[in-house]
Design a protein around this motif. Structure first.
Motif, PDB file in Angstrom:
ATOM      1  N   LEU A 183      54.934  32.950  14.562  1.00 48.16           N
ATOM      2  CA  LEU A 183      55.707  32.472  13.320  1.00 48.16           C
ATOM      3  C   LEU A 183      56.372  33.638  12.917  1.00 48.16           C
ATOM      4  O   LEU A 183      55.023  34.664  12.501  1.00 48.16           O
ATOM      5  CB  LEU A 183      54.170  32.175  12.615  1.00 48.16           C
ATOM      6  N   ASP A 184      57.190  33.590  11.932  1.00 46.09           N
ATOM      7  CA  ASP A 184      57.808  34.363  11.350  1.00 46.09           C
ATOM      8  C   ASP A 184      56.852  35.215  10.345  1.00 46.09           C
ATOM      9  O   ASP A 184      56.127  34.018   9.865  1.00 46.09           O
ATOM     10  CB  ASP A 184      58.861  34.439  11.492  1.00 46.09           C
ATOM     11  N   THR A 185      56.471  36.662   9.710  1.00 44.98           N
ATOM     12  CA  THR A 185      56.141  36.950   8.781  1.00 44.98           C
ATOM     13  C   THR A 185      56.942  36.259   7.643  1.00 44.98           C
ATOM     14  O   THR A 185      58.128  36.327   7.141  1.00 44.98           O
ATOM     15  CB  THR A 185      54.863  38.137   9.347  1.00 44.98           C
ATOM     16  N   GLY A 217      51.831  22.542   3.687  1.00 47.18           N
ATOM     17  CA  GLY A 217      52.242  22.147   2.667  1.00 47.18           C
ATOM     18  C   GLY A 217      53.688  23.322   2.658  1.00 47.18           C
ATOM     19  O   GLY A 217      54.682  23.121   1.662  1.00 47.18           O
ATOM     20  N   ARG A 218      53.769  24.188   4.064  1.00 46.54           N
ATOM     21  CA  ARG A 218      54.521  25.215   3.848  1.00 46.54           C
ATOM     22  C   ARG A 218      55.473  25.586   5.506  1.00 46.54           C
ATOM     23  O   ARG A 218      54.685  25.482   5.800  1.00 46.54           O
ATOM     24  CB  ARG A 218      53.965  27.038   3.487  1.00 46.54           C
ATOM     25  N   TRP A 219      56.322  25.487   5.621  1.00 44.83           N
ATOM     26  CA  TRP A 219      57.105  25.218   7.051  1.00 44.83           C
ATOM     27  C   TRP A 219      57.208  26.904   6.561  1.00 44.83           C
ATOM     28  O   TRP A 219      57.165  27.647   6.035  1.00 44.83           O
ATOM     29  CB  TRP A 219      58.795  24.926   6.681  1.00 44.83           C
ATOM     30  N   ARG A 220      56.484  27.389   7.965  1.00 49.67           N
ATOM     31  CA  ARG A 220      57.035  28.693   8.611  1.00 49.67           C
ATOM     32  C   ARG A 220      58.068  28.247  10.318  1.00 49.67           C
ATOM     33  O   ARG A 220      57.850  27.354  10.800  1.00 49.67           O
ATOM     34  CB  ARG A 220      55.463  28.958   9.030  1.00 49.67           C
ATOM     35  N   ALA A 221      58.725  29.109  10.202  1.00 49.09           N
ATOM     36  CA  ALA A 221      59.384  29.200  11.003  1.00 49.09           C
ATOM     37  C   ALA A 221      59.090  30.578  12.429  1.00 49.09           C
ATOM     38  O   ALA A 221      58.113  31.224  12.678  1.00 49.09           O
ATOM     39  CB  ALA A 221      61.072  29.881  11.071  1.00 49.09           C
TER      40      ALA A 221
END
Length: 135
Positions: free
Chosen positions: A133-135, A88-92
Motif C-alpha cells: 500500500l502507498d503511504t 472506511g478508508r481507501w488505500r491505493a
C-alpha cells in the motif's frame, strides 16, 4: 477451466458477497472484511470484491481461495494497481501474487481467524497475494 467445486462455492458466495459489498460501501460491515477494487481486464471499469481483512501496517495480505480461477485475481494480474477499503478508508497499492508462498501458514497468520478458516475450507486453489500500500 474452472472446477466444479469452484462453480458450486461461488454460486453460494454470490448472495453473501452482494450483502457484504453493500455493507462495506456504507461502512456497516464487520472489521474482518475489506473491499478490494480492481480494474476490469476487459471493460476497464472498477470492480469491487469483498475480501478478508489482511491489513498489516502498509501491507495487505490476501488469500485468494480460488487462485487465478477468480475474476478479481485475473483482473489484478492484468493490472496490478488496486485499491483497498479498510476501516472506511481507501488505500491505493500494487498487488503481487506469491505462488510459492505457504497459503495455509499465511492464512493462519491473518488477524481474523474465523474468516481465514472458512477460506481454507472453501478454497480450491489458494494463492497468496501481497498488496504493498502507498503511504
Amino acid at each position: 477451466m474452472r472446477t466444479r467445486k469452484y462453480r458450486i462455492i461461488t454460486g453460494l458466495e454470490r448472495v453473501n458477497n452482494r450483502l457484504t459489498r453493500w455493507a462495506l460501501r456504507r461502512g456497516l460491515a464487520p472489521k474482518a472484511f475489506a473491499l478490494l477494487e480492481t480494474t476490469g481486464r476487459r471493460s476497464g471499469l472498477p470492480r469491487h470484491t469483498p475480501v478478508g481483512n489482511g491489513l498489516d501496517g502498509d501491507t495487505f495480505w490476501l488469500i485468494a481461495a480460488h487462485g487465478d480461477q477468480a475474476d478479481y485475481v485475473r483482473n489484478l494480474l492484468a493490472e496490478p494497481a488496486v485499491r483497498v477499503k479498510v476501516a472506511g478508508r481507501w488505500r491505493a497499492g500494487r498487488a503481487t501474487p506469491l505462488p510459492g508462498d505457504d497459503t495455509g501458514a499465511r492464512s493462519r497468520s491473518l488477524p481474523y481467524q474465523w474468516d481465514a478458516a472458512i477460506g481454507r475450507l472453501m478454497g480450491t486453489r489458494p494463492l497468496t497475494i501481497r498488496i504493498d500500500l502507498d503511504t
